[in-house]
Design a protein around this motif. Sequence first.
Motif, PDB file in Angstrom:
ATOM      1  N   ALA A  54       0.832  -1.205   0.000  1.00 36.79           N
ATOM      2  CA  ALA A  54       0.000   0.000   0.000  1.00 36.79           C
ATOM      3  C   ALA A  54       0.867   1.256   0.000  1.00 36.79           C
ATOM      4  CB  ALA A  54      -0.926  -0.004   1.208  1.00 36.79           C
ATOM      5  N   ARG A  55       1.958   1.235   0.736  1.00 43.50           N
ATOM      6  CA  ARG A  55       2.864   2.383   0.791  1.00 43.50           C
ATOM      7  C   ARG A  55       3.505   2.634  -0.576  1.00 43.50           C
ATOM      8  NH1 ARG A  55       8.099   3.629   1.859  1.00 43.50           N
ATOM      9  NH2 ARG A  55       8.806   1.478   1.895  1.00 43.50           N
ATOM     10  N   LEU A  56       3.946   1.567  -1.256  1.00 45.43           N
ATOM     11  CA  LEU A  56       4.552   1.717  -2.576  1.00 45.43           C
ATOM     12  C   LEU A  56       3.530   2.154  -3.620  1.00 45.43           C
ATOM     13  CD1 LEU A  56       6.964  -1.347  -2.624  1.00 45.43           C
ATOM     14  CD2 LEU A  56       7.566   1.070  -2.402  1.00 45.43           C
ATOM     15  N   ALA A  57       2.307   1.636  -3.517  1.00 45.42           N
ATOM     16  CA  ALA A  57       1.252   2.020  -4.460  1.00 45.42           C
ATOM     17  C   ALA A  57       0.903   3.498  -4.316  1.00 45.42           C
ATOM     18  CB  ALA A  57       0.022   1.157  -4.259  1.00 45.42           C
ATOM     19  N   ALA A  58       0.959   4.018  -3.103  1.00 44.08           N
ATOM     20  CA  ALA A  58       0.633   5.417  -2.860  1.00 44.08           C
ATOM     21  C   ALA A  58       1.682   6.360  -3.449  1.00 44.08           C
ATOM     22  CB  ALA A  58       0.482   5.664  -1.360  1.00 44.08           C
ATOM     23  N   GLN A  59       2.890   5.855  -3.684  1.00 41.41           N
ATOM     24  CA  GLN A  59       3.956   6.694  -4.242  1.00 41.41           C
ATOM     25  C   GLN A  59       3.762   6.961  -5.732  1.00 41.41           C
ATOM     26  OE1 GLN A  59       7.648   4.784  -3.333  1.00 41.41           O
ATOM     27  NE2 GLN A  59       7.516   5.244  -1.158  1.00 41.41           N
ATOM     28  N   GLY A  60       2.945   6.165  -6.404  1.00 43.13           N
ATOM     29  CA  GLY A  60       2.704   6.357  -7.830  1.00 43.13           C
ATOM     30  C   GLY A  60       3.691   5.582  -8.674  1.00 43.13           C
ATOM     31  N   PRO A  61       3.593   5.734  -9.999  1.00 45.83           N
ATOM     32  CA  PRO A  61       4.460   4.973 -10.896  1.00 45.83           C
ATOM     33  C   PRO A  61       5.914   5.419 -10.797  1.00 45.83           C
ATOM     34  CG  PRO A  61       3.176   6.554 -12.132  1.00 45.83           C
ATOM     35  CD  PRO A  61       2.673   6.596 -10.713  1.00 45.83           C
ATOM     36  N   VAL A  62       6.807   4.498 -11.066  1.00 44.57           N
ATOM     37  CA  VAL A  62       8.232   4.793 -11.059  1.00 44.57           C
ATOM     38  C   VAL A  62       8.588   5.455 -12.380  1.00 44.57           C
ATOM     39  CG1 VAL A  62      10.528   3.767 -10.975  1.00 44.57           C
ATOM     40  CG2 VAL A  62       8.692   2.837  -9.564  1.00 44.57           C
ATOM     41  N   ARG A  63       9.312   6.528 -12.323  1.00 47.36           N
ATOM     42  CA  ARG A  63       9.719   7.235 -13.536  1.00 47.36           C
ATOM     43  C   ARG A  63      11.162   6.901 -13.851  1.00 47.36           C
ATOM     44  NH1 ARG A  63       6.760  12.247 -11.358  1.00 47.36           N
ATOM     45  NH2 ARG A  63       4.709  11.896 -12.236  1.00 47.36           N
ATOM     46  N   THR A  64      11.434   6.708 -15.125  1.00 47.77           N
ATOM     47  CA  THR A  64      12.796   6.431 -15.560  1.00 47.77           C
ATOM     48  C   THR A  64      13.417   7.704 -16.112  1.00 47.77           C
ATOM     49  OG1 THR A  64      12.033   5.790 -17.743  1.00 47.77           O
ATOM     50  CG2 THR A  64      12.258   4.026 -16.124  1.00 47.77           C
ATOM     51  N   ALA A  65      14.708   7.706 -16.248  1.00 49.08           N
ATOM     52  CA  ALA A  65      15.409   8.883 -16.743  1.00 49.08           C
ATOM     53  C   ALA A  65      15.055   9.171 -18.201  1.00 49.08           C
ATOM     54  CB  ALA A  65      16.906   8.692 -16.587  1.00 49.08           C
ATOM     55  N   GLU A  66      14.906   8.136 -19.016  1.00 48.83           N
ATOM     56  CA  GLU A  66      14.585   8.305 -20.425  1.00 48.83           C
ATOM     57  C   GLU A  66      13.212   7.738 -20.721  1.00 48.83           C
ATOM     58  OE1 GLU A  66      17.073   7.052 -23.738  1.00 48.83           O
ATOM     59  OE2 GLU A  66      18.797   7.575 -22.486  1.00 48.83           O
ATOM     60  N   PRO A  67      12.395   8.471 -21.475  1.00 49.45           N
ATOM     61  CA  PRO A  67      11.096   7.902 -21.842  1.00 49.45           C
ATOM     62  C   PRO A  67      11.301   6.725 -22.794  1.00 49.45           C
ATOM     63  CG  PRO A  67      11.447   9.988 -22.956  1.00 49.45           C
ATOM     64  CD  PRO A  67      12.590   9.800 -21.990  1.00 49.45           C
ATOM     65  N   SER A  68      10.463   5.740 -22.667  1.00 50.63           N
ATOM     66  CA  SER A  68      10.591   4.581 -23.548  1.00 50.63           C
ATOM     67  C   SER A  68      10.029   4.925 -24.922  1.00 50.63           C
ATOM     68  CB  SER A  68       9.863   3.380 -22.968  1.00 50.63           C
ATOM     69  OG  SER A  68       8.493   3.659 -22.867  1.00 50.63           O
ATOM     70  N   ARG A  69      10.657   4.398 -25.955  1.00 51.15           N
ATOM     71  CA  ARG A  69      10.208   4.631 -27.322  1.00 51.15           C
ATOM     72  C   ARG A  69       9.586   3.353 -27.851  1.00 51.15           C
ATOM     73  NH1 ARG A  69      15.092   7.952 -30.197  1.00 51.15           N
ATOM     74  NH2 ARG A  69      14.936   9.787 -28.885  1.00 51.15           N
ATOM     75  N   PRO A  70       8.534   3.501 -28.636  1.00 48.15           N
ATOM     76  CA  PRO A  70       7.950   2.296 -29.209  1.00 48.15           C
ATOM     77  C   PRO A  70       8.920   1.650 -30.192  1.00 48.15           C
ATOM     78  CG  PRO A  70       6.957   4.246 -30.157  1.00 48.15           C
ATOM     79  CD  PRO A  70       7.860   4.707 -29.055  1.00 48.15           C
TER      80      PRO A  70
END
Length: 79
Positions: free
Chosen positions: A13-29
């Motif tokens: 629950a604590r990790l879910a409340a933090q939101g999604p993890v962001r990476t340094a580079e956006p992923s490209r399709p």
Amino acid sequence: MSTAVYSPAEEAARLAAQGPVRTAEPSRPRRTVLERFPAGAPRGSWPAEEFAQEKRREGLAVDVVMDLKSDSYLVVVAS
């Protein structure tokens, strides 16, 4: 000073409340190159666009992009 100890449910629950993890580079399709065309086609000739139109008629969602390093047009499909 004491360290908090969380139960597995509390930790989740604590990790879910933090939101999604962001990476340094956006992923490209990922894209697959179907064909390459030199950029120096005769004036009024659009071979990459013509090839792309043919593939679109076949039902593929393709795009034409410019590869500046190789000075060519690429007909790509998302994969």
